[in-house]
Design a protein around this motif. Structure first.
Motif, mmCIF file in Angstrom:
data_model
loop_
_atom_site.group_PDB
_atom_site.id
_atom_site.type_symbol
_atom_site.label_atom_id
_atom_site.label_comp_id
_atom_site.label_asym_id
_atom_site.label_seq_id
_atom_site.Cartn_x
_atom_site.Cartn_y
_atom_site.Cartn_z
ATOM 1 N N GLN A 113 0.764 -1.025 -0.144
ATOM 2 C CA GLN A 113 -0.066 0.010 0.038
ATOM 3 C C GLN A 113 0.917 1.037 0.016
ATOM 4 O O GLN A 113 1.809 1.414 0.739
ATOM 5 C CB GLN A 113 -0.987 -0.078 1.186
ATOM 6 C CG GLN A 113 -1.850 1.109 1.343
ATOM 7 C CD GLN A 113 -2.818 0.991 2.533
ATOM 8 O OE1 GLN A 113 -2.610 0.094 3.150
ATOM 9 N NE2 GLN A 113 -3.887 1.745 2.561
ATOM 10 N N THR A 121 1.536 4.592 1.015
ATOM 11 C CA THR A 121 1.143 5.445 2.105
ATOM 12 C C THR A 121 1.666 6.892 2.270
ATOM 13 O O THR A 121 1.535 7.743 3.027
ATOM 14 C CB THR A 121 1.701 4.784 3.558
ATOM 15 O OG1 THR A 121 2.668 4.539 3.602
ATOM 16 C CG2 THR A 121 0.842 3.539 3.750
ATOM 17 N N SER A 122 2.841 6.991 1.411
ATOM 18 C CA SER A 122 3.421 8.654 1.309
ATOM 19 C C SER A 122 3.849 9.026 0.070
ATOM 20 O O SER A 122 4.126 7.944 -0.868
ATOM 21 C CB SER A 122 4.513 8.533 2.311
ATOM 22 O OG SER A 122 5.530 7.937 2.125
ATOM 23 N N GLU A 131 0.937 12.012 3.435
ATOM 24 C CA GLU A 131 1.127 10.732 4.160
ATOM 25 C C GLU A 131 -0.019 10.340 4.520
ATOM 26 O O GLU A 131 -0.930 11.082 5.049
ATOM 27 C CB GLU A 131 1.863 10.965 5.491
ATOM 28 C CG GLU A 131 2.396 9.856 6.179
ATOM 29 C CD GLU A 131 3.486 9.813 7.167
ATOM 30 O OE1 GLU A 131 3.717 8.889 7.755
ATOM 31 O OE2 GLU A 131 4.136 10.887 7.305
ATOM 32 N N LYS A 132 -0.315 9.046 4.265
ATOM 33 C CA LYS A 132 -1.703 8.422 4.808
ATOM 34 C C LYS A 132 -1.452 7.636 5.835
ATOM 35 O O LYS A 132 -0.843 6.924 6.224
ATOM 36 C CB LYS A 132 -2.206 7.465 3.574
ATOM 37 C CG LYS A 132 -2.454 8.050 2.205
ATOM 38 C CD LYS A 132 -2.977 6.899 1.314
ATOM 39 C CE LYS A 132 -3.093 7.644 -0.116
ATOM 40 N NZ LYS A 132 -3.399 6.284 -1.056
ATOM 41 N N LEU A 133 -2.400 7.902 6.920
ATOM 42 C CA LEU A 133 -2.483 7.456 8.285
ATOM 43 C C LEU A 133 -3.736 6.544 8.457
ATOM 44 O O LEU A 133 -4.693 7.194 8.383
ATOM 45 C CB LEU A 133 -2.295 8.473 9.319
ATOM 46 C CG LEU A 133 -1.128 9.259 9.350
ATOM 47 C CD1 LEU A 133 -1.309 10.741 10.114
ATOM 48 C CD2 LEU A 133 0.121 8.512 9.452
ATOM 49 N N ALA A 134 -3.497 5.457 8.816
ATOM 50 C CA ALA A 134 -4.825 4.502 9.055
ATOM 51 C C ALA A 134 -5.330 4.781 10.390
ATOM 52 O O ALA A 134 -4.523 5.120 11.181
ATOM 53 C CB ALA A 134 -4.397 2.804 9.070
ATOM 54 N N GLY A 158 -11.207 1.003 7.347
ATOM 55 C CA GLY A 158 -10.432 1.415 6.210
ATOM 56 C C GLY A 158 -10.205 3.087 6.182
ATOM 57 O O GLY A 158 -9.672 3.390 5.130
ATOM 58 N N GLN A 159 -10.730 3.524 7.091
ATOM 59 C CA GLN A 159 -10.710 5.091 6.780
ATOM 60 C C GLN A 159 -9.174 5.701 7.156
ATOM 61 O O GLN A 159 -8.407 5.051 7.835
ATOM 62 C CB GLN A 159 -11.619 5.870 8.053
ATOM 63 C CG GLN A 159 -13.150 5.644 7.741
ATOM 64 C CD GLN A 159 -13.839 6.410 8.571
ATOM 65 O OE1 GLN A 159 -13.587 7.401 9.304
ATOM 66 N NE2 GLN A 159 -15.245 6.366 8.719
ATOM 67 N N MET A 160 -8.837 6.568 6.402
ATOM 68 C CA MET A 160 -7.531 6.959 6.501
ATOM 69 C C MET A 160 -7.445 8.724 6.668
ATOM 70 O O MET A 160 -8.541 9.297 6.238
ATOM 71 C CB MET A 160 -6.925 7.000 5.132
ATOM 72 C CG MET A 160 -6.834 5.399 4.597
ATOM 73 S SD MET A 160 -5.639 4.574 5.414
ATOM 74 C CE MET A 160 -4.301 4.962 4.723
ATOM 75 N N ILE A 182 -5.398 11.873 5.752
ATOM 76 C CA ILE A 182 -4.309 11.991 4.874
ATOM 77 C C ILE A 182 -3.787 13.535 4.965
ATOM 78 O O ILE A 182 -4.539 14.437 5.084
ATOM 79 C CB ILE A 182 -4.621 11.928 3.445
ATOM 80 C CG1 ILE A 182 -5.368 10.694 3.126
ATOM 81 C CG2 ILE A 182 -3.654 12.212 2.347
ATOM 82 C CD1 ILE A 182 -5.959 10.390 1.667
#
Length: 128
Positions: free
Chosen positions: A68, A70-71, A89-92, A98-100, A102
């Protein structure tokens, strides 16, 4: 221009119900099987074409490393300040499905940083 395969993919997505839809709204097993087969054929053809045109792509595709993203860096075109070259950057979010979250930022003292500063000023002073 929308290609035939793109139009088919749009149609196939339209066949599938929203995740919260009732059971009676789900397509039959045969319909889902047909969609999966069509997408696989379409994807295989695209991958084959890319592989023939690029040795580097063929090498990367053969590695089969799936992860995945993520950045990275993205370019956003803002109607008021123009292009913004931003790091993201995507942070779970734990406990969600599954929400992130960003986050975006520009390198300090870059043209994009200056445009973000201008955008901040415009947001604080909309009449100017």
């Amino acid at each position: 221009m929308v290609t035939a395969s793109r139009a088919a993919r749009r149609h196939q997505r339209g066949v599938l119900p929203a995740p919260r839809a009732g059971r009676d709204q789900h397509p039959s097993e045969q319909v889902l099987d047909n969609i999966a087969r069509a997408l696989r054929l379409d994807t295989d053809a695209e991958i084959g074409g890319l592989s023939l045109r690029s040795d580097r792509f063929r090498t990367l595709w053969a590695r089969q490393d799936v992860r995945q993203k993520t950045s990275g860096t993205t370019l956003l075109l803002h109607p008021q300040v123009g292009p913004l070259d931003l790091q993201y950057e995507k942070l779970a979010l734990p406990g969600t499905s599954g929400q992130m979250l960003i986050t975006y930022h520009a390198e300090r003292d870059s043209p994009s940083y200056e445009r973000l500063q201008l955008l901040s000023h415009l947001a604080e002073n909309p009449a100017e």
